[in-house]
Design a protein around this motif. Structure first.
Motif, PDB file in Angstrom:
ATOM      1  N   GLU A   1       2.566   3.475   0.632  1.00 49.75           N
ATOM      2  CA  GLU A   1       2.102   2.314   1.145  1.00 49.75           C
ATOM      3  C   GLU A   1       0.826   2.463   1.669  1.00 49.75           C
ATOM      4  N   ARG A   2      -0.277   1.933   1.155  1.00 48.24           N
ATOM      5  CA  ARG A   2      -1.417   2.188   1.629  1.00 48.24           C
ATOM      6  C   ARG A   2      -2.383   0.839   2.305  1.00 48.24           C
ATOM      7  N   GLU A   3      -1.410  -0.081   2.785  1.00 46.77           N
ATOM      8  CA  GLU A   3      -1.786  -1.346   3.075  1.00 46.77           C
ATOM      9  C   GLU A   3      -2.120  -1.226   4.684  1.00 46.77           C
ATOM     10  N   TYR A   4      -1.579  -0.233   5.299  1.00 47.32           N
ATOM     11  CA  TYR A   4      -1.992  -0.220   6.659  1.00 47.32           C
ATOM     12  C   TYR A   4      -3.091   0.743   7.119  1.00 47.32           C
ATOM     13  N   PRO A   5      -3.905   0.349   8.044  1.00 47.80           N
ATOM     14  CA  PRO A   5      -4.802   1.421   8.447  1.00 47.80           C
ATOM     15  C   PRO A   5      -4.358   2.717   8.946  1.00 47.80           C
TER      16      PRO A   5
ATOM     17  N   ARG B   1      -0.025   1.020  14.437  1.00 45.36           N
ATOM     18  CA  ARG B   1      -0.106  -0.157  14.980  1.00 45.36           C
ATOM     19  C   ARG B   1       1.307  -0.866  15.400  1.00 45.36           C
ATOM     20  N   PRO B   2       1.656  -1.411  16.321  1.00 39.10           N
ATOM     21  CA  PRO B   2       2.753  -1.999  16.565  1.00 39.10           C
ATOM     22  C   PRO B   2       3.271  -2.768  15.537  1.00 39.10           C
ATOM     23  N   GLU B   3       2.360  -3.893  14.936  1.00 41.86           N
ATOM     24  CA  GLU B   3       2.600  -4.792  14.183  1.00 41.86           C
ATOM     25  C   GLU B   3       2.907  -4.390  12.664  1.00 41.86           C
ATOM     26  N   ASP B   4       1.989  -3.263  12.558  1.00 47.93           N
ATOM     27  CA  ASP B   4       2.375  -2.468  10.975  1.00 47.93           C
ATOM     28  C   ASP B   4       4.034  -1.838  11.162  1.00 47.93           C
ATOM     29  N   ILE B   5       4.273  -1.446  12.398  1.00 48.75           N
ATOM     30  CA  ILE B   5       5.441  -0.385  12.253  1.00 48.75           C
ATOM     31  C   ILE B   5       6.506  -1.646  12.276  1.00 48.75           C
ATOM     32  N   ARG B   6       6.322  -2.937  12.835  1.00 53.03           N
ATOM     33  CA  ARG B   6       7.390  -3.741  12.606  1.00 53.03           C
ATOM     34  C   ARG B   6       7.425  -4.027  11.034  1.00 53.03           C
ATOM     35  N   LEU B   7       6.217  -4.136  10.506  1.00 54.21           N
ATOM     36  CA  LEU B   7       6.393  -4.654   9.205  1.00 54.21           C
ATOM     37  C   LEU B   7       6.936  -3.617   8.217  1.00 54.21           C
ATOM     38  N   TRP B   8       6.876  -2.277   8.658  1.00 55.50           N
ATOM     39  CA  TRP B   8       6.949  -1.302   7.709  1.00 55.50           C
ATOM     40  C   TRP B   8       8.634  -0.965   7.994  1.00 55.50           C
ATOM     41  N   ARG B   9       9.185  -1.296   8.951  1.00 57.96           N
ATOM     42  CA  ARG B   9      10.684  -1.227   9.365  1.00 57.96           C
ATOM     43  C   ARG B   9      11.498  -2.313   8.671  1.00 57.96           C
ATOM     44  N   VAL B  10      10.624  -3.580   8.338  1.00 50.40           N
ATOM     45  CA  VAL B  10      11.249  -4.805   7.557  1.00 50.40           C
ATOM     46  C   VAL B  10      11.464  -4.279   6.216  1.00 50.40           C
ATOM     47  N   SER B  11      10.284  -3.575   5.762  1.00 50.36           N
ATOM     48  CA  SER B  11      10.317  -3.043   4.208  1.00 50.36           C
ATOM     49  C   SER B  11      11.241  -2.155   3.950  1.00 50.36           C
ATOM     50  N   MET B  12      11.349  -1.133   4.828  1.00 47.66           N
ATOM     51  CA  MET B  12      12.723  -0.340   4.805  1.00 47.66           C
ATOM     52  C   MET B  12      14.072  -0.963   4.711  1.00 47.66           C
ATOM     53  N   HIS B  13      14.244  -1.884   5.745  1.00 48.00           N
ATOM     54  CA  HIS B  13      15.708  -2.584   5.602  1.00 48.00           C
ATOM     55  C   HIS B  13      15.816  -3.232   4.423  1.00 48.00           C
ATOM     56  N   GLU B  14      14.779  -3.777   3.796  1.00 45.26           N
ATOM     57  CA  GLU B  14      14.890  -4.832   2.764  1.00 45.26           C
ATOM     58  C   GLU B  14      15.232  -3.760   1.421  1.00 45.26           C
ATOM     59  N   LEU B  15      14.813  -2.732   1.451  1.00 46.75           N
ATOM     60  CA  LEU B  15      14.809  -1.690   0.331  1.00 46.75           C
ATOM     61  C   LEU B  15      16.208  -0.847   0.481  1.00 46.75           C
ATOM     62  N   ALA B  16      16.764  -0.770   1.493  1.00 45.13           N
ATOM     63  CA  ALA B  16      17.760   0.261   1.912  1.00 45.13           C
ATOM     64  C   ALA B  16      18.529  -0.291   3.311  1.00 45.13           C
ATOM     65  N   PRO B  17      19.148  -1.365   3.511  1.00 46.89           N
ATOM     66  CA  PRO B  17      19.671  -1.656   4.763  1.00 46.89           C
ATOM     67  C   PRO B  17      20.690  -0.698   5.343  1.00 46.89           C
TER      68      PRO B  17
END
Length: 286
Positions: free
Chosen positions: A11-15, A36-52
């Motif tokens: 993943e390269r979308e976050y600074p 960044r807190p907002e990027d951590i939240r998005l990354w955790r959502v991506s992880m959950h969608e991939l492997a809940p």
């Protein structure tokens, strides 16, 4: 998120750094974290969608703030080199971005709040293996840019995450570097065994042999410039001039030149302190 091999993603979308994710049946193996807190939240959502509901294990490729600031919020055990523990103990408990100082990515953002470091629960010195079902993951110490630097290798899939060993179009991080070790590590990547590997830079995503050779050339030029500084009192103007010369070698994007110039200045001062014992004046922050 880009799948670079079966069930292996970057993943390269976050600074900051390039993140890695390995989706095994029993767990998610994460490589580095957003800051960044907002990027951590998005990354955790991506992880959950991939492997809940799958256990997580986070690997820190070195001690750099850009890749370790968000480790605690990932919520899972952290693995790293044993030197991470001491490096974290030497850090201030609370930090806040106050403009450009070291030239790191996290300093460009002012929404981080107070930081609590996530000390690794699992550490190693030279080599560690992780096995799960038919999968194997190798962790190996490869100091150079940092004494805590490691690589993560998946031998069956022929994928290797090499962190900041190679940082294309970027001033290298010199503050904690050992240039001789770093050049030896780069030479290892040029051996035939790695020609068939997918190599992932901690800053630039997928890299090629040309990127490795270019990094090696840059470090050799930096070493020659540092040799010219040896044996004489170090003045602020010496640091400024050498930092500007380093920037010219690195093909940095125009809009990032100020940040990378400061990175070169800071890195030079810190490098000279630990490698020669000299204490040059820290150039002013721009």
């Amino acid at each position: 998120m880009q799948e670079i091999a079966p069930q292996i993603y970057i993943e390269r979308e976050y600074p900051g750094v390039t993140l890695g994710l390995i989706n095994w049946k029993r767990s998610l193996i994460l490589i580095d974290a957003p800051f960044r807190p907002e990027d951590i939240r998005l990354w955790r959502v991506s992880m959950h969608e991939l492997a809940p509901n799958t256990d997580r294990l986070l690997i820190s490729l070195d001690d750099h703030y850009d890749r370790t600031l968000g480790s605690r919020q990932i919520e899972g055990p952290v693995i790293g080199h044993e030197k991470l523990t001491q490096l974290f103990k030497d850090r201030p408990v609370n930090i806040k971005p106050q403009g450009i100082e070291t030239g790191a990515a996290w300093e460009q953002h002012n929404t981080l709040g107070n930081i609590r470091w996530s000390v690794p629960e699992i550490t190693f010195t030279e080599h560690l293996e992780i096995h799960s079902d038919a999968h194997t993951l190798l962790l190996d110490s490869h100091p150079g840019h940092s004494p805590a630097a490691i690589w993560v290798t998946l031998p069956e899939e022929k994928v290797c995450f090499i962190g900041d060993t190679v940082t294309p179009h970027s001033v290298p991080f010199l503050a904690n570097a050992d240039l001789a070790q770093w050049r030896d590590t780069l030479s290892l990547l040029l051996k035939p065994v790695y020609r068939s590997y997918i190599l992932v830079s901690g800053r630039g995503g997928l890299i090629s042999t040309n990127d490795i050779k270019e990094q090696l050339k840059i470090l050799e030029k930096i070493n020659k410039q540092l040799e010219k500084l040896g044996g004489k009192p170090l003045r602020n103007e010496d640091i400024q001039k050498t930092a500007a010369n380093i920037l010219k070698q690195c093909n940095v994007p125009k809009e990032e030149e100020l940040q990378h110039l400061q990175r070169a200045r800071w890195g030079l001062v810190q490098y000279l302190k630990h490698s020669t014992g000299s204490h040059p004046e820290q150039p002013a922050v721009l």
